[in-house]
Design an enzyme around this catalytic site. Structure first.
Site, mmCIF file in Angstrom:
data_model
loop_
_atom_site.group_PDB
_atom_site.id
_atom_site.type_symbol
_atom_site.label_atom_id
_atom_site.label_comp_id
_atom_site.label_asym_id
_atom_site.label_seq_id
_atom_site.Cartn_x
_atom_site.Cartn_y
_atom_site.Cartn_z
ATOM 1 N N SER A 1 8.668 -4.154 8.078
ATOM 2 C CA SER A 1 9.566 -4.974 7.272
ATOM 3 C C SER A 1 10.435 -5.825 8.206
ATOM 4 C CB SER A 1 10.387 -4.067 6.353
ATOM 5 O OG SER A 1 10.865 -4.796 5.263
ATOM 6 N N HIS B 1 6.443 0.537 0.251
ATOM 7 C CA HIS B 1 6.554 -0.418 1.352
ATOM 8 C C HIS B 1 6.770 0.363 2.660
ATOM 9 C CE1 HIS B 1 7.795 -3.939 3.543
ATOM 10 N NE2 HIS B 1 9.086 -3.725 3.452
#
Ligand SMILES: *[C@@H]1O[C@H](CO)[C@@H](O)[C@H](O)[C@H]1NC(C)=O
Ligand SMILES: *[C@@H]1O[C@H](CO)[C@@H](O)[C@H](O)[C@H]1NC(C)=O
Ligand SMILES: *[C@@H]1O[C@H](CO)[C@@H](O)[C@H](O)[C@H]1NC(C)=O
Length: 394
Positions: free
Chosen positions: A208, A343
């Site tokens: 990320s 995620h």
């Protein structure tokens, strides 16, 4: 083995180690008053200098690479600070204690080190914030607390900014990558006898925002052998121009205008271009070009719109053409799947790809891999975004 304090000192010559080719000094710099006039619908040509000359050789690419690095600093990331006067390091109690000094000031930080059992020297992976790809048990893990170096928010907070008076213009991502480079300095200077780590077999990863930071780290330090950005999306493998079109088409994707308002990862100067991408002389296919021809495996997630799946796929397709020009196409991999996991959880189906790149680049256990895949069928035509040809650089 004794792991006592062992200070080391070194100076300006280290900076030169970050320049991969010896010709860099003869390259021209960005002329003052330069402005790019391209298109928001075309990715800038990697193989033409800003003075219009074509890149036809590997030596010329070394100069163009310097130019691209300068463009990233000036348009998007902010400036790399000048070389520091000294970096001293010690290893103790599972930490690499690093002290950077310049002009009477010091910055200390202490990434943790998890070593395999045995004597080494071991390959290592530096993880920004923590690793979310599987680290083989014969590879050391060095974890950097990057938010302590530069906070995502507010701008200018963190050890980096306390240390550099003029660091203010540097965005968080480049500040993080600067810290990764100081870890490399420390590993090189202490050497494998002290650290049990082979500084020639070091990778970098993060997911990320930390994946964006890992990508920039690999791009800005050619001592990093393998770059493994995971689900970094826009600001990583996503090209701003393709992201902007996705947004226009109604996809909820993280785009440049939003990134510059919320987070402090990029230079404040980037805001001048986010609504006028035709004036941006770079896009993120060129970020892959800064890593080339070293190992790069981009791990993405086609199931999260916010990461801009078409954009990362398309931008990687364009970026890989730079590897093609350097006759090293397979050195860059791209693996994108949708997965039910959250995620930053690497799906089981991509573990083998990560292992293949680690085996190849860090463990010398294989001689290659060829990974470029997505589980989606995109209506994406590279020829719509790329109007340049790919030379084979000799
Ligand atoms: C353009 O810049 C490159 C890289 O610095 C240089 O090698 C080349 O000679 C320049 N071309 C012209 C026409 O000045
Ligand atoms: C590609 O597009 C750019 C931007 O519009 C333009 O300046 C350039 O001349 C084009 N290149 C070719 C080979 O058509
Ligand atoms: C945006 O939509 C147009 C029209 O459907 C399509 O041709 C184009 O590929 C889309 N762009 C992206 C980046 O998805």
């Amino acid at each position: 083995m004794k792991l006592g304090p062992l200070p080391i000192l070194f100076g300006f010559s280290l900076h030169l180690l970050q320049i991969p080719y010896s010709l860099a000094e003869s390259c021209s710099t960005i002329p003052s008053g330069y402005s790019f006039s391209g298109s928001s619908a075309l990715l800038p040509d990697p193989f033409t200098f800003i003075n219009g000359t074509k890149v036809t050789t590997k030596d010329a690419w070394a100069c163009r690479r310097e130019e691209i690095s300068a463009l990233f600093q000036s348009y998007e990331l902010g400036p790399l600070p000048p070389p520091v006067e000294s970096v001293t390091a010690t290893v103790s109690l599972g930490r690499l204690n690093i002290v950077v000094s310049a002009q009477g000031k010091t910055l200390s930080f202490a990434p943790s080190i998890r070593l395999p059992s045995g004597n080494g020297p071991f390959a290592a992976i530096i993880a920004l914030g923590g690793a979310s790809v599987p680290i083989p048990n014969n590879v050391a893990l060095i974890t950097l607390n990057n938010e302590e170096i530069a906070a995502t928010d507010p701008r200018g907070r963190g050890k980096f900014f306390d240390f550099f008076d003029r660091g203010q213009k540097t965005g968080g991502l480049l500040a993080w990558s600067w810290a990764v480079s100081r870890i490399m300095d420390a590993l090189e200077e202490l050497g494998p006898t002290t650290t049990k780590i082979n500084p020639d077999r070091v990778g970098v990863t993060g997911c990320s925002r930390n994946g964006k930071g890992a990508f920039i780290s690999g791009a800005f330090d050619s001592r990093i052998r393998l770059t493994l950005p995971q689900e970094a999306g826009s600001g990583g493998m996503g090209c701003w121009r393709i992201v902007a079109e996705m947004k226009k088409n109604g996809t909820k994707v993280e785009d440049a205008t939003q990134i510059i308002n919320g987070d402090q990862w990029f230079s404040a100067d980037f805001s001048k271009y986010v609504n006028d991408l035709g004036k941006l002389p770079l896009d993120h296919h060129l970020l892959a070009g800064l890593v080339a021809p070293r190992g790069l495996l981009v791990i993405e997630n086609s199931g999260i719109d916010y990461l801009g799946p078409v954009s990362t796929y398309g931008c990687a397709s364009a970026g890989r053409l730079i590897y093609t020009a350097l006759s090293s196409e397979r050195h860059m991999g791209f693996a994108q799947v949708a997965h039910g996991s959250s995620h930053c959880q690497l799906p089981a189906s991509l573990r083998g790809d990560v292992t293949a790149y680690i085996d190849w680049w860090l463990l010398d256990k294989s001689t290659g891999a060829n990974i470029f895949k997505t589980d989606k069928i995109y209506n994406f035509h590279l020829g719509r975004w790329v109007n340049w040809t790919v030379p084979i650089l000799a």
